[in-house]
Design an enzyme around this catalytic site. Structure first.
Site, short mmCIF file in Angstrom:
data_model
loop_
_atom_site.label_atom_id
_atom_site.label_comp_id
_atom_site.label_asym_id
_atom_site.label_seq_id
_atom_site.Cartn_x
_atom_site.Cartn_y
_atom_site.Cartn_z
N TRP A 74 0.91 -1.16 0.00
CA TRP A 74 0.00 0.00 0.00
C TRP A 74 0.95 1.20 0.00
O TRP A 74 1.57 1.51 1.02
CB TRP A 74 -0.88 -0.03 1.25
CG TRP A 74 -1.66 1.23 1.46
CD1 TRP A 74 -1.27 2.31 2.22
CD2 TRP A 74 -2.92 1.60 0.91
NE1 TRP A 74 -2.22 3.31 2.18
CE2 TRP A 74 -3.24 2.90 1.38
CE3 TRP A 74 -3.83 0.97 0.08
CZ2 TRP A 74 -4.42 3.56 1.04
CZ3 TRP A 74 -5.00 1.62 -0.26
CH2 TRP A 74 -5.29 2.89 0.22
N ASN A 98 6.39 -3.25 6.36
CA ASN A 98 5.13 -2.52 6.55
C ASN A 98 5.40 -1.43 7.57
O ASN A 98 5.90 -1.68 8.66
CB ASN A 98 4.04 -3.46 7.06
CG ASN A 98 2.73 -2.71 7.30
OD1 ASN A 98 2.47 -1.68 6.67
ND2 ASN A 98 1.91 -3.19 8.22
N GLU A 482 -20.33 16.61 10.24
CA GLU A 482 -19.73 15.27 10.07
C GLU A 482 -20.45 14.25 10.94
O GLU A 482 -20.73 13.13 10.49
CB GLU A 482 -18.24 15.34 10.40
CG GLU A 482 -17.50 14.01 10.40
CD GLU A 482 -17.57 13.27 9.06
OE1 GLU A 482 -17.98 13.88 8.06
OE2 GLU A 482 -17.25 12.07 9.05
N GLU A 489 -25.68 8.13 7.35
CA GLU A 489 -25.24 7.25 6.26
C GLU A 489 -25.10 5.79 6.70
O GLU A 489 -25.13 4.90 5.86
CB GLU A 489 -23.94 7.73 5.63
CG GLU A 489 -22.70 7.61 6.46
CD GLU A 489 -21.45 8.01 5.66
OE1 GLU A 489 -21.35 7.71 4.46
OE2 GLU A 489 -20.58 8.63 6.27
N HIS A 505 -33.47 30.86 13.80
CA HIS A 505 -33.90 31.31 12.47
C HIS A 505 -34.71 30.23 11.75
O HIS A 505 -34.73 30.18 10.52
CB HIS A 505 -32.68 31.72 11.65
CG HIS A 505 -31.89 32.80 12.30
ND1 HIS A 505 -32.31 34.11 12.37
CD2 HIS A 505 -30.73 32.75 13.00
CE1 HIS A 505 -31.43 34.83 13.04
NE2 HIS A 505 -30.46 34.03 13.43
C1 AGP Z 1 -18.19 9.88 4.09
O1 AGP Z 1 -18.36 8.99 5.18
C2 AGP Z 1 -18.59 9.25 2.77
N1 AGP Z 1 -17.96 8.01 2.58
C3 AGP Z 1 -18.46 10.23 1.61
O2 AGP Z 1 -19.11 11.42 1.97
C4 AGP Z 1 -17.02 10.59 1.19
O3 AGP Z 1 -16.41 11.38 2.18
C5 AGP Z 1 -17.09 11.39 -0.11
O4 AGP Z 1 -17.67 10.56 -1.10
C6 AGP Z 1 -15.73 11.88 -0.58
O5 AGP Z 1 -14.89 10.80 -0.84
P1 AGP Z 1 -13.32 11.09 -1.08
O6 AGP Z 1 -12.80 11.66 0.19
O7 AGP Z 1 -12.74 9.77 -1.42
O8 AGP Z 1 -13.22 12.09 -2.20
#
Ligand code: AGP
Length: 609
Positions: A74, A98, A482, A489, A505
């Site tokens: 990686w 690693n 966040e 999600e 507001h």
């Molecule tokens: C966040 O938990 C999601 N997986 C999603 O919002 C993600 O942050 C977004 O798609 C951006 O991805 P990236 O950082 O790989 O560009």
């Protein structure tokens, strides 16, 4: 993270090593290789891309031998390629590794002065060159490895072979995991248990600062000074699938708990605390060039966009440079006023998000310079930016981003300090204090993680809520965003975030006894305002979960439930506040039985518009 496997015994080992590497594929990789002692010499194959490429090489040009090491890479230093793939073979020595060698550049310069010829861009090759150098000076493999590791700084787990000592395999562990599998007259070594499980469940978890000297006849375990140390073999209770998550239930849980290490791996290579220096090999800018920058522009999506919002507060406060933050999907279709005196900073864990790439191309077309913040070497973003600084979070498998987010913030913090010091906006003492805060952060995150069960209990209390409100002010507003995104999600609860001052507001109309409110209420310049916001919620029978600091007595009195975080400076509090919100979302989703690692409708990387 990279994957390491090793074998010494009575069996032909090349396909056994390949099988072990296949069981480590979940860790993410971009290239692979193996080295085997064959008729007294080191025979090796390496290939970029997936393991089937390496398998093809093994089938077309088999390698025979019963002592070998294998690796899935990686990339952290040096783009994915055959020459950067492991094993690194220097003369009679082969190494797979690693981790991150923080002082590799210094050592590389020293070895080149001594006549070493480097073939790769990796930090790992420094280990191979060092071991070979001492081996050539007459030290045996064990002594040469021991002398080499006394020069290394950073986190490393590596295996070493020498064609001069074909009956020997050496394993080293410092801050990167390594496990020894005990077979009958044979030994296995791997970064992680899944590679061992088909062959043995009897293992020894190596500890930091240990060296294992393996031969067919037996195993010695020593510390780095060469003193033998006792060891205890255990039987693994795991199934192979469980083992991929190192005993955690989900990748997301594992990645939440990996954050102390991920942040340390990301920031430490850029800091020399003794000299109170920050350096970015990847992004060098002169004071004059920096003074010409009229604006910094973050573009990103989702969680990465939230990191950009945090970055805005940091850069404007510390560097006094105007900052804009845009959703990449909006930026790319607006007609932004952007020119060559602006620095575009796309932020992306994957480096493959279509909207972020589209925004980058739009910004570059207008002449802006570009600096990428990315977690994947060799990704499209990393190739298209003028320069890129990497988070070293390791592969993030769970769709919900966790360690990528906190390492992005840690890196932006360091970058803001770096630019502020170039602009003379920060004195040495403040800079030292901020760096010390950063180096304490991983320990503070561990403190929060040690109380994860408290947050699990809290999640159980609110798991059937149908809606949630997240409130934060100032630099903590992006963290509220966040937290709400994490909850929605993976648990599918409708969760919204607002700047706490915005409540009156409109959103306050939503408050009633069925609307739990998560409020970020650490000490700070808007603390009393947040207390007022809490009153607004309480007076409408809202239930508050507050995330705050130990001595914020007023918050505890007002909230129905309270989560405490350690104290640090306002910038790094963003990371400490994030951890409980990640855990809360995780446990809520587990209680609700959703697919935590692969939530419905979502992809890890949105590579299409
Ligand atoms: C966040 O938990 C999601 N997986 C999603 O919002 C993600 O942050 C977004 O798609 C951006 O991805 P990236 O950082 O790989 O560009």
């Amino acid at each position: 993270m990279c994957g390491i496997v090793g074998y010494i015994g009575e069996r032909e080992c090349s396909f056994l090593l390949l099988d072990g590497l296949k069981r480590l594929e979940y860790r993410g990789y971009d290239s692979a290789g193996m080295a085997v002692i064959s008729n007294g010499k080191i025979d090796f194959h390496r290939s970029q891309g997936k393991l089937y490429n390496l398998e093809g090489l093994l089938r077309s040009k088999p390698i025979k031998g019963k002592v070998g090491i294998g690796h899935t890479r990686w990339a952290t230093h040096g783009a994915p390629s055959e020459k950067n793939a492991h094993p690194h073979v220097v003369g009679s020595v082969a190494i797979v590794h690693n981790g991150i060698i923080e002082n590799y550049l210094l050592l590389k310069r020293e070895l080149i002065k001594r006549g070493a010829c480097f073939l790769s861009e990796t930090d790992t090759e420094v280990i191979a060159q060092l071991v070979y150098f001492y081996h050539q000076e007459g030290l045996n493999l064990e002594e040469a490895v021991r002398k080499a590791i006394s020069r290394l700084k950073g986190s490393f787990a590596f295996l070493a072979l020498s064609s001069k000592e074909p009956e020997r395999l050496i394993a080293i562990r410092k801050e990167s995991p390594l496990i020894i599998g005990l077979g009958k007259g044979e030994y296995f070594v791997a970064s992680d248990a899944p590679a061992l499980l088909p062959y043995t469940k009897r293992v020894i978890f190596m500890k930091d600062g240990q060296m294992a000297i393996l031969s067919r006849g037996g195993l010695e375990l020593k510390d780095f000074s060469g003193t033998p140390v006792p060891f205890q073999a255990v039987d693994l209770p795991w199934s192979p699938l469980m083992a991929e998550k190192a005993g955690y239930k989900h990748f997301m849980q594992k990645e939440i708990f990996e954050q102390p290490r991920a942040i340390s791996d990301t920031v430490r290579p850029h800091i020399d605390l003794d000299k109170v220096e920050i350096f970015f090999e990847e992004f060098q800018i002169t004071p004059n060039e920096l003074r010409e920058i009229e604006k910094i522009w973050f573009i990103a999506c989702g969680t990465s966009w939230h990191a950009g919002l945090v970055g805005k507060y940091m850069f404007e406060k510390l560097c006094r440079i105007p900052v804009e933050v845009d959703l990449a999907s909006e930026f790319r279709y607006r007609d932004p006023i952007i020119n060559k005196n602006m620095l575009l900073i796309p932020i992306s864990q994957s480096g493959e998000t279509a909207d972020t790439l589209g925004g980058l191309r739009k910004g570059k077309a207008s002449g802006a310079k570009s600096l990428g913040i990315c977690n994947v070497l060799g990704s499209t973003l990393s190739r298209e930016c003028d320069c890129v600084i990497y988070t070293h979070a390791g592969p993030e498998i769970g769709v919900a981003s966790t360690k990528a987010f906190t390492t992005q913030i840690a890196l932006l913090y360091l970058l803001a300090l770096y630019l502020a010091s170039i602009l003379n906006k920060i004195d040495l003492e403040r800079k030292r204090a901020y760096l010390l805060d950063l180096l304490k952060l991983s320990g503070q995150i561990n403190t929060i993680l040690e109380h994860a069960q408290d947050i699990e209990r809290l999640a159980s209390k609110y798991k059937w809520a149908r809606n949630f409100l997240y409130l934060g002010r100032g630099i903590y507003y992006p963290i509220a965003l966040e937290g709400a995104l994490k909850l929605k999600e993976i648990s599918y609860i409708h969760a919204e975030a607002y700047a706490a001052g915005e409540m009156k507001h409109g959103p306050i109309a939503l408050i009633d006894e069925d609307m739990p409110v998560m409020i970020l209420a650490p000490k700070g310049e808007t603390y009393t305002k947040v207390l007022g916001n809490m009153e607004e919620v309480i007076s409408r029978r809202g239930k508050i979960i507050a995330v705050t600091e130990k001595d914020c007595r007023e918050v505890k009195e007002k909230a129905k439930d309270t989560i405490f975080i350690p104290s640090t400076n306002p910038f790094l509090k963003t990371i400490l506040l994030t951890i409980p919100l990640q855990l809360f979302a995780y446990y809520t989703a587990v209680f609700r039985g959703t697919d935590v690692d692969q939530p419905r409708n979502l992809a890890k990387s949105v590579t299409v518009e």
